[in-house]
Design an enzyme around this catalytic site. Structure first.
Site, PDB file in Angstrom:
ATOM      1  N   ASP A   1       0.869  -1.184   0.000  1.00  0.00           N
ATOM      2  CA  ASP A   1       0.000   0.000   0.000  1.00  0.00           C
ATOM      3  C   ASP A   1       0.900   1.227   0.000  1.00  0.00           C
ATOM      4  OD1 ASP A   1      -1.816  -2.071   0.447  1.00  0.00           O
ATOM      5  OD2 ASP A   1      -3.036  -0.902   1.842  1.00  0.00           O
TER       6      ASP A   1
ATOM      7  N   LYS B   1      -7.050   3.387  -3.233  1.00  0.00           N
ATOM      8  CA  LYS B   1      -7.478   3.326  -1.829  1.00  0.00           C
ATOM      9  C   LYS B   1      -7.708   4.747  -1.343  1.00  0.00           C
ATOM     10  CE  LYS B   1      -5.292   1.980   2.606  1.00  0.00           C
ATOM     11  NZ  LYS B   1      -4.221   1.192   3.257  1.00  0.00           N
TER      12      LYS B   1
ATOM     13  N   LYS C   1     -10.371   0.172  -2.436  1.00  0.00           N
ATOM     14  CA  LYS C   1     -10.225  -0.065  -0.994  1.00  0.00           C
ATOM     15  C   LYS C   1     -10.563   1.199  -0.207  1.00  0.00           C
ATOM     16  CE  LYS C   1      -6.765  -1.333   2.539  1.00  0.00           C
ATOM     17  NZ  LYS C   1      -5.416  -1.872   2.818  1.00  0.00           N
TER      18      LYS C   1
HETATM   19  O1  LIG Z   1      -5.661   1.089   5.955  1.00  0.00           O
HETATM   20  C1  LIG Z   1      -6.255   0.945   6.989  1.00  0.00           C
HETATM   21  C2  LIG Z   1      -6.500   1.991   7.990  1.00  0.00           C
HETATM   22  O2  LIG Z   1      -5.314   2.467   8.518  1.00  0.00           O
HETATM   23  C3  LIG Z   1      -7.376   1.478   9.094  1.00  0.00           C
HETATM   24  O3  LIG Z   1      -8.006   2.559   9.690  1.00  0.00           O
HETATM   25  P1  LIG Z   1      -8.912   2.360  11.010  1.00  0.00           P
HETATM   26  O4  LIG Z   1      -7.939   2.073  12.120  1.00  0.00           O
HETATM   27  O5  LIG Z   1      -9.621   3.661  11.165  1.00  0.00           O
HETATM   28  O6  LIG Z   1      -9.834   1.216  10.784  1.00  0.00           O
END
Ligand SMILES: O=C[C@H](O)COP(=O)(O)O
Length: 334
Positions: free
Chosen positions: A171, A234, A270
């Site tokens: 990513d 994403k 995503k």
């Molecule tokens: O890519 C994923 C995110 O960092 C997750 O975010 P979150 O902790 O708000 O679910």
């Protein structure tokens, strides 16, 4: 509950490994996106209609929630991540729903697991050992996550190190200043260089839309990222003040639909950051189904980036099976 069994066709089993053909990208061509102009109020009107339009109940809701689980990039991206919390996360990734609930739904043989585990580079080796032969891919955040404000040479080195350590998905974060300055060729060159550094690893490109001031720029950045060979686009790192939203998702989804019509290449999507409730997950799945169709409703083309969504989904599944809600501390992990 006798009627809690799901029919086989409610959900496909989850034996997939990333098999989807990649997006190789196309040469930079600003004429393909220069006339894009997104009408903010039209996008927000469409997004506002979403949650009231479809009500998914009972076994259909349970099946959609299991589908959502298979699309989660189960994430921990904290400064205090350790081997032990990554081990726990990976255990949850392999067995995301309690056995008794799966048995009650008749899904104990469906091999339900999450789409990937997402960690910082330094935790990859722990994730590799914890996931063993499970075939669950490891996604690593690279390129100076979350701000991305490091030299390109270092970004590429980080990607190479993460791939060498065992990450099958990378990513990346784009340099926001390129987007803010409308330096589209600069953005294309950066993303294309990252794609080359990824080699066989699939690349998800984070736009950090909460730091992009207009939907028009979000759409153009989506186009450039896809042209440069991103396998997924994403929304967010999870660290911006505003992370995944339905309107911004709609803008990105329509860009990838148009890109598919032009090139025949399906790019994944995503949404990430702040998605923590089962009902939000259902809204995103409905959005994908309505805008892109069933082809995109699988982990090869759709992922949630989420650190705390799974706990709420498991709680809803427990309610479906038992008719009761348990306290959220009974589903503490993810
Ligand atoms: O890519 C994923 C995110 O960092 C997750 O975010 P979150 O902790 O708000 O679910």
């Amino acid at each position: 509950m006798a009627n809690s069994k799901l029919k086989v066709n409610h959900i496909q089993s989850n034996n997939h490994i990333m098999m989807h053909q990649r997006n190789d990208g196309i040469p930079f061509d600003a004429t393909l996106f220069k006339d894009i102009n997104i009408n903010r109020s039209a996008v927000e009107r469409r997004a506002a209609t979403l949650s009231g339009r479809r009500s998914i109940k009972k076994e259909w809701q349970a099946a959609w929630l299991l589908k959502a689980i298979t699309c989660i990039d189960l994430t921990t991206l904290a400064g205090d991540d350790t081997r032990s919390n990554v081990y726990r996360l990976c255990a949850k990734a392999k067995a995301p729903v309690r056995k008794d609930l799966l048995v009650a739904m008749g899904m104990q043989d469906a091999n339900i697991h999450v789409g990937a585990v997402c960690v910082y580079h330094n935790l990859i080796k722990d994730a590799v050992s914890a996931l063993g032969k499970s075939n669950i891919p490891i996604a690593a955040v690279s390129t100076g996550f979350p701000a991305g404000n490091i030299p390109l040479k270092e970004k590429l080195k980080q990607i190479e190190l993460s791939v060498a350590a065992g990450a099958k998905e990378i990513d990346i974060v784009v340099s926001r200043r390129l987007v803010l300055n409308s330096d589209w060729k600069g953005l294309y060159d950066e993303v294309a260089a990252c794609r080359r550094a990824c080699g066989e690893a699939h690349m998800k490109t984070i736009l950090a839309t909460g730091e992009i001031p207009t939907y028009t720029k979000v759409a153009k950045a989506s186009w450039v990222s896809m042209m440069a060979g991103s396998d997924f686009i994403k929304t967010s790192t999870g660290k911006e003040i505003v992370n995944a939203t339905i309107p911004v998702s709609l803008v990105m989804i329509r860009a990838l639909r148009d890109y598919y019509e032009l090139t025949g290449d399906k790019v994944g999507f995503k949404p990430a950051g702040g998605i923590s409730k089962a009902k939000d997950a259902l809204n995103w799945l409905v959005l994908i189904k309505e805008e892109l169709g069933n082809d995109w409703l699988n982990p090869d083309l759709f992922r949630f980036g989420a650190s705390s969504l799974l706990g709420d989904i498991e709680r809803q599944l427990e309610h479906y099976v038992t008719g009761r809600y348990s306290a959220s501390y009974r589903h503490p992990m993810a």
